[in-house]
Each structure stands twice: as structure tokens, then as C-alpha cells.
Design a protein around this motif. Structure first.
Motif, short mmCIF file in Angstrom:
data_model
loop_
_atom_site.label_atom_id
_atom_site.label_comp_id
_atom_site.label_asym_id
_atom_site.label_seq_id
_atom_site.Cartn_x
_atom_site.Cartn_y
_atom_site.Cartn_z
N GLY A 1 16.69 -56.81 13.44
CA GLY A 1 16.54 -55.47 12.85
C GLY A 1 15.42 -55.45 11.83
O GLY A 1 14.42 -56.17 11.96
N TYR A 2 15.58 -54.65 10.78
CA TYR A 2 14.56 -54.55 9.74
C TYR A 2 14.52 -55.86 8.94
O TYR A 2 15.56 -56.38 8.53
CB TYR A 2 14.85 -53.37 8.81
CG TYR A 2 14.67 -52.03 9.49
CD1 TYR A 2 13.40 -51.52 9.73
CD2 TYR A 2 15.78 -51.30 9.92
CE1 TYR A 2 13.25 -50.30 10.39
CE2 TYR A 2 15.63 -50.09 10.56
CZ TYR A 2 14.35 -49.59 10.79
OH TYR A 2 14.19 -48.39 11.45
N LEU A 3 13.31 -56.38 8.75
CA LEU A 3 13.14 -57.65 8.04
C LEU A 3 13.00 -57.37 6.55
O LEU A 3 12.21 -56.53 6.13
CB LEU A 3 11.91 -58.39 8.58
CG LEU A 3 11.92 -58.68 10.08
CD1 LEU A 3 10.65 -59.40 10.50
CD2 LEU A 3 13.16 -59.50 10.47
N THR A 4 13.78 -58.10 5.76
CA THR A 4 13.82 -57.87 4.31
C THR A 4 13.67 -59.17 3.55
O THR A 4 13.88 -60.26 4.09
CB THR A 4 15.15 -57.20 3.92
OG1 THR A 4 16.24 -58.01 4.42
CG2 THR A 4 15.26 -55.81 4.51
N THR A 5 13.33 -59.06 2.28
CA THR A 5 13.14 -60.25 1.43
C THR A 5 14.44 -61.03 1.33
O THR A 5 14.45 -62.25 1.46
CB THR A 5 12.65 -59.82 0.04
OG1 THR A 5 11.39 -59.17 0.17
CG2 THR A 5 12.52 -61.02 -0.88
N CYS A 6 15.53 -60.34 1.05
CA CYS A 6 16.84 -61.00 0.92
C CYS A 6 17.58 -60.93 2.25
O CYS A 6 17.70 -59.85 2.84
CB CYS A 6 17.66 -60.33 -0.18
SG CYS A 6 19.28 -61.09 -0.43
N THR B 1 24.81 -55.90 6.17
CA THR B 1 23.94 -54.89 6.79
C THR B 1 23.53 -55.30 8.20
O THR B 1 22.85 -54.55 8.88
CB THR B 1 22.66 -54.68 5.95
OG1 THR B 1 21.91 -55.90 5.92
CG2 THR B 1 22.99 -54.27 4.53
N LEU B 2 23.95 -56.49 8.63
CA LEU B 2 23.54 -57.03 9.92
C LEU B 2 24.72 -56.99 10.90
O LEU B 2 25.84 -57.33 10.54
CB LEU B 2 23.06 -58.48 9.76
CG LEU B 2 22.50 -59.19 10.99
CD1 LEU B 2 21.25 -58.50 11.50
CD2 LEU B 2 22.19 -60.65 10.64
N GLY B 3 24.46 -56.58 12.14
CA GLY B 3 25.48 -56.61 13.18
C GLY B 3 26.44 -55.43 13.16
O GLY B 3 27.48 -55.45 13.82
#
Length: 375
Positions: free
Chosen positions: A161-166, A227-229
Motif C-alpha cells: 500500500g502507501y509507503l510511509t516512514t514509520c 493501518t495494514l491489511g
């Protein structure tokens, strides 16, 4: 674009509640984290790279229809007091305020939408609405996110999904939260049990200014952790269900307190009224606690209808940086306590003493205690 003084002159739409029921759930907030493809993320970027991203994003965000006539500023052009005022208004994060060159904030004129550029991620976008209204907060921000996606390329992976720093923000990049006023659960010593149940099902509970902050004024922020899955809709549905359950718990706790110990409730509200109306020195923590009790009294019908709005504005205006902005200079802690008391006395001078006769047994015994499992 709007001047800082104009932005501060008017309370945010979500602060005044309007016709929304915000007696327990004050606000709903959606925050989206996004990064640009082909650019180093802020934590790894050099100063010139951060500036390049800001120079790309700031005019792009300003051009969005929703941000017309809004406020836009590089953080390096604001002093520490102005940045702290924006933190107290929940327009930028404490982490963003600590950043300087290469970071900016763009805020919609009604302060319902705020976009941080080069915080932990290239973009941190938030939408705030009064009461329990996560759906509307999400749909308005999602539309703005789609408009931005037409202008810039996001860092996105088909699996992650969206790639984030954390890593905790990977996937949807969405944090949904609500700010709740829970004085009865605190007074009845049930707050620990409720918050433990919330934590057990994978939701986070934080204080008034989010992660790492303490609960003041009986205010608690409940948000999703993962926020994943999981889809945005599934996250919002689960969070909304839990928040509605906590709201029921608070309502029941209020009914039970008025049934079991009405004199204690009267005393708390009466003392808060007396101290706020007549104190000449008052600390931030003490003021927030008493304003919380005044707000509870207003919700229970002890004060005129407008009192909840006055309390909500005071919750913001008695914060340290707001006091310094009001005074136009840096203040010592002692000076802040004096000016805070002066502002509170002024705002409440026409408020009549509480009609504590309204506090009586409103629980006819038909409502069973809510399920604390929150599942």
C-alpha cells in the motif's frame, strides 16, 4: 492567502460544535500519511532535498479548491510561539513544530483541514469534524487526497500500500481518532477498565495532544493502531462502533453517579464554578479540570445552553502559547497563571450559578450497564 492573525481570530468550526451533539465525543479526526515517489523521505533527505519537495508540494496544496483563501506558511517563517499555538489548536503536530527549514503548513480557512509538509512523511493531511462523524471527515479528506494524487506521484506498493516512514502507517496510511470527554468514568474509577478493554482490541488511547501526552481535562483520544491489511471502511466501522460504546459507558456512568452520589456531583460542579469565577491565579492543569467539570454541569442541564461552547473555546484559549499570543509577549509561568485566571473570569462573568437541582436520579433502572467488552 490568509494572515496568521486572521486565522487565530476565529475559532475552528469543529471547536464550536454547531448543531452536532458533541457532549461526549468532541471531535472526529482523520489523518492520512503520504510520500512522493522518487524523493527521499524527510528523515533521510538532505536540506536541499527537503526544500525541493516543499517547493513542489506547497503551491500544489495551495491550489486545491478546498484550500482557497486559506493559510500557508513555511515553518521557518514562524517563531516558536506561533508554532506552539498551532500545536495547541491541533493544526500541526509537536514533531512538525520542531522542524524548521523545508517544512510548511497549509490550513483551510475554517481550520477543518490542515496539511503538514515534510513532517515525518512528505504529507500529513488531517480533517477534523465536530462530534462522532468519522465518515464525513474521511470522505472530505479522501476527495482532497484524490485531487493531490492527480498532481503528484505517491510512493505506493501493490502489496504494502502507501509507503510511509514509520512501518505502523504502512497500507492505508490512515489514522482515525476521536476526542472524548469522559469525566464520569474518571470520577467513578471505571476509566481504567474501559481503556484497558479498548487497548485489548487493538486501539490506542492517548492524551489531549496525541502520542506521548497525558490526559488533561478528562479528555481522551481513541484511535486505530494498525493501518495494514484492513480497508479504510473496515477501520472506520470498527473504531466508530467502539467509540459509540465508550460514549454509552460514559452516559451510564453519569446516570449512576447522579443516582448514587448526587451531592458529590453538585459539589464538583459548584466548586468548579466558584473557583473559575473568582480565582486570580490558576494553573493550566487545574483550569482544564475545572472547565471539564463546568462542561459536565452544562451537559447535565445546570447551565444555559451556550456554556458548552464557552467551555470548548476556553479549553483552547487558556493553553500557554495562546495566552502569550493574547498578551503579545513571552510570559513567565506566574504571569500565565494570572492572565489565564483573568480570561476565565471575563468569559464567565455573566454565567449564573449552577442550577444543581437538575442533578437528580435520571436513571429509572431500565438501562443495564453497557458491556465493557467493547467487542
Amino acid at each position: 492567502m490568509m494572515r496568521f492573525s486572521t486565522l487565530m481570530k476565529h475559532p475552528a468550526d469543529w471547536m464550536t460544535g454547531g448543531s452536532t451533539d458533541n457532549s461526549i465525543v468532541l471531535t472526529s479526526r482523520i489523518r492520512l500519511a503520504r510520500n512522493l515517489a522518487h524523493h527521499p523521505f524527510p528523515g533521510w533527505a538532505k536540506k536541499n532535498q527537503r526544500r525541493r519537495v516543499m517547493e513542489l508540494l506547497q503551491p500544489t496544496v495551495e491550489a486545491l479548491p478546498a484550500m482557497k483563501d486559506g493559510f500557508s506558511k513555511e515553518l521557518s517563517d514562524l517563531d516558536s510561539m506561533h508554532k506552539q499555538v498551532m500545536v495547541e489548536r491541533h493544526l500541526i503536530s509537536r514533531e512538525h513544530a520542531a522542524r524548521g527549514e523545508g517544512s510548511a503548513a497549509v490550513i483551510e480557512r475554517r481550520q477543518s483541514v490542515a496539511i503538514m509538509i515534510n513532517e515525518e512523511d512528505h504529507l500529513r493531511m488531517q480533517s477534523i469534524r465536530p462530534g462522532l462523524d468519522l465518515g464525513e471527515a474521511f470522505s472530505s479528506l479522501s476527495a482532497l487526497d484524490d485531487q493531490l494524487a492527480d498532481e503528484v506521484e505517491y510512493a505506493f506498493d501493490g502489496k504494502l500500500g502507501y509507503l510511509t516512514t514509520c512501518p505502523t502507517n504502512l497500507g492505508t496510511g490512515m489514522r482515525a481518532s476521536a476526542m472524548l470527554h469522559l469525566p464520569a468514568l474518571v470520577l467513578s474509577d471505571q476509566i481504567g477498565q474501559v481503556l484497558q478493554a479498548v487497548n485489548k482490541i487493538g486501539l490506542a488511547v492517548r492524551g489531549i495532544f496525541g502520542e506521548g501526552s497525558e490526559s488533561l481535562g478528562h479528555l481522551f483520544q481513541i484511535s486505530n493502531q494498525s493501518t495494514l491489511g484492513e480497508s479504510e471502511e473496515a477501520i472506520l466501522e470498527r473504531l466508530g462502533r467502539v467509540i459509540a460504546q465508550v460514549e454509552k459507558n460514559e452516559r451510564y456512568a453519569r446516570e449512576k453517579l447522579m443516582e448514587d452520589d448526587p451531592d458529590m456531583v453538585r459539589d464538583k460542579i459548584g466548586r468548579a464554578y466558584g473557583l473559575l469565577r473568582h480565582a486570580w491565579l490558576i494553573s493550566s492543569k487545574e483550569a482544564l479540570e475545572y472547565v471539564s467539570m463546568l462542561r459536565l454541569g452544562a451537559d447535565l442541564g445546570c447551565f444555559e445552553d451556550d456554556t458548552v461552547r464557552i467551555c470548548d473555546e476556553l479549553l483552547m484559549d487558556i493553553q500557554p502559547a495562546h495566552l502569550q499570543l493574547h498578551s503579545g509577549r513571552k510570559l513567565s509561568p506566574e504571569e500565565r497563571d494570572a492572565i489565564r485566571a483573568e480570561i476565565v473570569r471575563s468569559r464567565l462573568q455573566s454565567l449564573d450559578a449552577p442550577d444543581t437541582g437538575k442533578i437528580e436520579d435520571q436513571n429509572n433502572g431500565e438501562n443495564p450497564p453497557p458491556d465493557l467488552g467493547l467487542a
